[in-house]
Design an enzyme around this catalytic site. Sequence first.
Site, PDB file in Angstrom:
ATOM      1  N   GLY A   3     124.545  98.364  -1.912  1.00 25.75           N
ATOM      2  CA  GLY A   3     125.094  96.576  -1.875  1.00 25.75           C
ATOM      3  C   GLY A   3     124.227  96.299  -0.803  1.00 25.75           C
ATOM      4  O   GLY A   3     123.339  96.410   0.042  1.00 25.75           O
ATOM      5  N   THR A   4     123.043  95.373  -1.098  1.00 28.21           N
ATOM      6  CA  THR A   4     121.085  95.175  -0.553  1.00 28.21           C
ATOM      7  C   THR A   4     120.534  93.976  -1.023  1.00 28.21           C
ATOM      8  O   THR A   4     120.767  93.607  -2.107  1.00 28.21           O
ATOM      9  CB  THR A   4     120.975  96.301  -0.589  1.00 28.21           C
ATOM     10  N   VAL A   5     119.619  93.621   0.059  1.00 32.59           N
ATOM     11  CA  VAL A   5     118.460  92.405  -0.102  1.00 32.59           C
ATOM     12  C   VAL A   5     117.556  93.103   0.079  1.00 32.59           C
ATOM     13  O   VAL A   5     117.275  93.732   0.807  1.00 32.59           O
ATOM     14  CB  VAL A   5     118.989  91.653   0.531  1.00 32.59           C
ATOM     15  N   MET A  52     116.648  96.473  -5.185  1.00 34.66           N
ATOM     16  CA  MET A  52     117.423  96.988  -4.532  1.00 34.66           C
ATOM     17  C   MET A  52     118.434  97.569  -4.967  1.00 34.66           C
ATOM     18  O   MET A  52     118.749  97.395  -6.064  1.00 34.66           O
ATOM     19  CB  MET A  52     118.443  95.528  -3.483  1.00 34.66           C
TER      20      MET A  52
END
Length: 537
Positions: free
Chosen positions: A355-357, A437
């Site tokens: 999960g990620t920006v 991402m």
Amino acid sequence: MKAFDYLNYPYPSQRMTAVANRGMVATSQPLASQAGLEMLKKGGNAIDAAIATAAALTVVEPTSNGIGGDAFALVWTKGKLHGLNSSGPAPGNISIEKVKERGYDSMPKFGWLPVTVPGVPAAWAELSERFGKLSLTEVLQPAIEYAADGYPISPVLGRFWKSAYNKFKQVLTDEEFKHWFETFAPAGRPPEIGEVWKSPGHADTLRSIAKTNAESFYRGELADKIAAFSQSGEGYLTKADLEGYKPEWVDPISVPYRGYDVWEIPPNGQGLIALMALNTLTGYTFDEKESVDTYHKQLEAMKLAFTDGKQFITEKQHMTHTVEELLSDAYAAQRRALISEEALTPKPGNPPKGGTVYLATADQEGNMVSFIQSNYMGFGSGLVVPGTGIALQNRGHDFSLDPAHENALAGGKRTYHTIIPGFLTKKGRAVGPFGVMGGYMQPQGHLQVVMNTVDFHLNPQAALDAPRWQWIEGKKIIVEPHFPTHIAEGLVRKGHHIQVELEKGVFGRGQAIWRDPETGTLYGGTESRTDGSIAAF
């Protein structure tokens, strides 16, 4: 008036490349992009903008990242590319034996066992101190205001938040998880699209980080709160683990690709996988993007690189093969020789010994930043430090409990890491930052964006919009609904197992900013699969 459905878009739409020359910020959230732009207009540089944007994203996109996660950055300034690895290690006193004694045969996803030392606050402070022009207090102010005053939930954010809540209420039933629900579902439910959500504890934490240059998080009041919460839940994370943490400046790694250089952070990150796949593909010429042969070779190269990556990548000093060996021309030729007209079932190779920006920023001075931070699986471990808004990551889930595996769990060791920023240069001059991402999609997205740009000459927005594929395992490939049917059928004939995936989120969410070296004009693309936005002037 009947309520609108903000997740229903029945008609095709088109985004144009954003163009500006004084500054640009590309992110998955409009409010975060504006936070970065605000820093540029105040006289800050691209580094200040990146930190402001990253901090804002912990508030306005908590479904993908948080203060308790990790971060990596590639920073171009004064004609040189710098790499920052701000991923944290496992607690010093954890071990495979201790995890197995608790009844686990593999690392769990939730709770204290997969929690590693957070690197995000240290990354902000380190970048600010070395390259920033504004104070950290100024740079974190937009994030503090969003947390304290609240903001309305955007469409894709609301969808991910609701999905996480529905999952968490089924699996996070122990007392230690109650603080997640108090923080992210204060009304006993997830916030709806358009509803204002705020987090006063998150604001207080950001103020403390800003005022102390993150010292409070690792050696002060916040560290005390984190350590006390860990002790109450029989976690292994201690104040000593936090006190001993410091980000690492690293030399980025690269491969030449058709006149360009593609740059990634070295292991423990998986950027090496993207470079290995591109190195394999340099042995071919691609004249047409929408060709069965093009996709087939991309897939085969990625499968081989990914299989090697999962076998060999861990913290650098624990790897039995060096980056140089894995990126050698000889090894690329060896792996390329395995690619035939039929889909293969990949196995790790034998490299020769030797999960990620995500966000991108650029300013008028030529500084550019490729930055990524994450809690790993959405909200992470499901643990929130009481009263702080600090959602702790579950990055340790990637450790192996096989003592013989290169990525075996050990106290003080950093695990194989999925989040990777990318950067493109040509003849020693910056082209710009890019990233996609999304867990194991990331190196696959990097390869697709690079090839869309370099091989097929797509502008940055089109390079991101192009239909994506993702290798899952064996011969299984998932593709987006608008992936060309005739190509999918052709790949099936080559032995690939093609499955159409309706969930867009699994194909990653990317950003890119390219700079014309002659004029300084910036060209940006943002993600159509999320609430993506570019702020520029």
